[in-house]
Design an enzyme around this catalytic site. Structure first.
Site, PDB file in Angstrom:
ATOM      1  N   ASP A  38       0.883  -1.164   0.000  1.00 17.79           N
ATOM      2  CA  ASP A  38       0.000   0.000   0.000  1.00 17.79           C
ATOM      3  C   ASP A  38       0.924   1.217   0.000  1.00 17.79           C
ATOM      4  O   ASP A  38       1.417   1.630   1.046  1.00 17.79           O
ATOM      5  CB  ASP A  38      -0.889  -0.018   1.242  1.00 17.79           C
ATOM      6  CG  ASP A  38      -1.834   1.166   1.294  1.00 17.79           C
ATOM      7  OD1 ASP A  38      -2.240   1.656   0.218  1.00 17.79           O
ATOM      8  OD2 ASP A  38      -2.170   1.610   2.410  1.00 17.79           O
ATOM      9  N   GLU A  95      -1.141  -1.174  -4.834  1.00 23.21           N
ATOM     10  CA  GLU A  95      -2.399  -0.454  -5.036  1.00 23.21           C
ATOM     11  C   GLU A  95      -2.220   0.564  -6.152  1.00 23.21           C
ATOM     12  O   GLU A  95      -1.258   1.330  -6.164  1.00 23.21           O
ATOM     13  CB  GLU A  95      -2.825   0.251  -3.753  1.00 23.21           C
ATOM     14  CG  GLU A  95      -4.173   0.943  -3.902  1.00 23.21           C
ATOM     15  CD  GLU A  95      -4.668   1.504  -2.592  1.00 23.21           C
ATOM     16  OE1 GLU A  95      -5.343   0.769  -1.856  1.00 23.21           O
ATOM     17  OE2 GLU A  95      -4.362   2.677  -2.318  1.00 23.21           O
ATOM     18  N   ASP A 118      -2.765   1.007   6.939  1.00 23.93           N
ATOM     19  CA  ASP A 118      -1.849   0.728   5.819  1.00 23.93           C
ATOM     20  C   ASP A 118      -1.362  -0.720   5.851  1.00 23.93           C
ATOM     21  O   ASP A 118      -1.162  -1.336   4.804  1.00 23.93           O
ATOM     22  CB  ASP A 118      -0.642   1.673   5.871  1.00 23.93           C
ATOM     23  CG  ASP A 118      -1.063   3.117   6.029  1.00 23.93           C
ATOM     24  OD1 ASP A 118      -1.307   3.772   5.007  1.00 23.93           O
ATOM     25  OD2 ASP A 118      -1.176   3.567   7.186  1.00 23.93           O
TER      26      ASP A 118
END
Length: 185
Positions: free
Chosen positions: A7, A68, A141
């Site tokens: 992430d 991501e 996260d």
């Protein structure tokens, strides 16, 4: 298959490594969050992320990296920093000949919760259940990095089938065009 989920972010970058088992079984191997000081120069923050990610790749030896996909949100600076962190991570993977796949936030949410509009709490809850963790991963996260890795593990067979179908279609197209060319000659 061993998947490293990332992430990306400049302030906090979530990292995870999971191993896929039979069916939809997945096992968490490691999870952490890289933090960089907001008052540090950009290139130094990216270096901190790069060094940490490279260490993780060399230590855990993932087969694939799931990152991501950045989308433009209300804050262009945040999106830019996230994209830069993602680029550093993709570059580190390329140097090691590790495949990289990008997944959108809604794709990840749909994979782990069944709802592409799930909130952070729902994602964290499902990640905790899916991986049978004793405690919820924090901060968000970390949970997002695990969710990315889970999403990729579960989507990888479909991605492979689509790539094979595209390769077959390209080969059929090539043969057909060669046949047309021969008929015209």
């Amino acid at each position: 298959m061993r998947v490293m989920g990332v992430d990306p972010g400049l302030t906090r970058c979530g990292l995870s490594v999971i191993e896929s088992g039979q069916g939809r079984k997945v096992i968490a191997l490691d999870v952490d969050v890289v933090r960089t000081p907001a008052d540090e120069q950009l290139h130094r923050r990216l270096l901190i992320i790069s060094d940490t990610v490279e260490h993780w790749m060399d230590t855990h030896r993932p087969d694939v990296i799931a990152i991501e996909r950045v989308f433009a949100n209300h804050n262009a600076n945040t999106a830019m920093g996230t994209a830069q962190a993602g680029g550093v991570i993709a570059l580190a993977a390329a140097k090691r000949d590790i495949d990289v796949h990008f997944h959108t936030p809604s794709e990840v949410k749909a994979a782990v919760t069944g709802n592409g509009r799930a909130d952070k709490a729902q994602v964290t809850e499902m990640v905790t259940r899916i991986l049978a963790l004793q405690a919820k991963p924090t901060p968000a996260d970390a949970a997002d990095a695990l969710a990315l890795a889970i999403c990729h593990c579960w989507r990888a067979p479909m991605i492979a089938r689509m790539a094979a179908a595209e390769a077959m279609a390209a080969e059929a197209r090539r043969k057909y065009q060669a046949k047309l060319k021969a008929a015209r000659a």
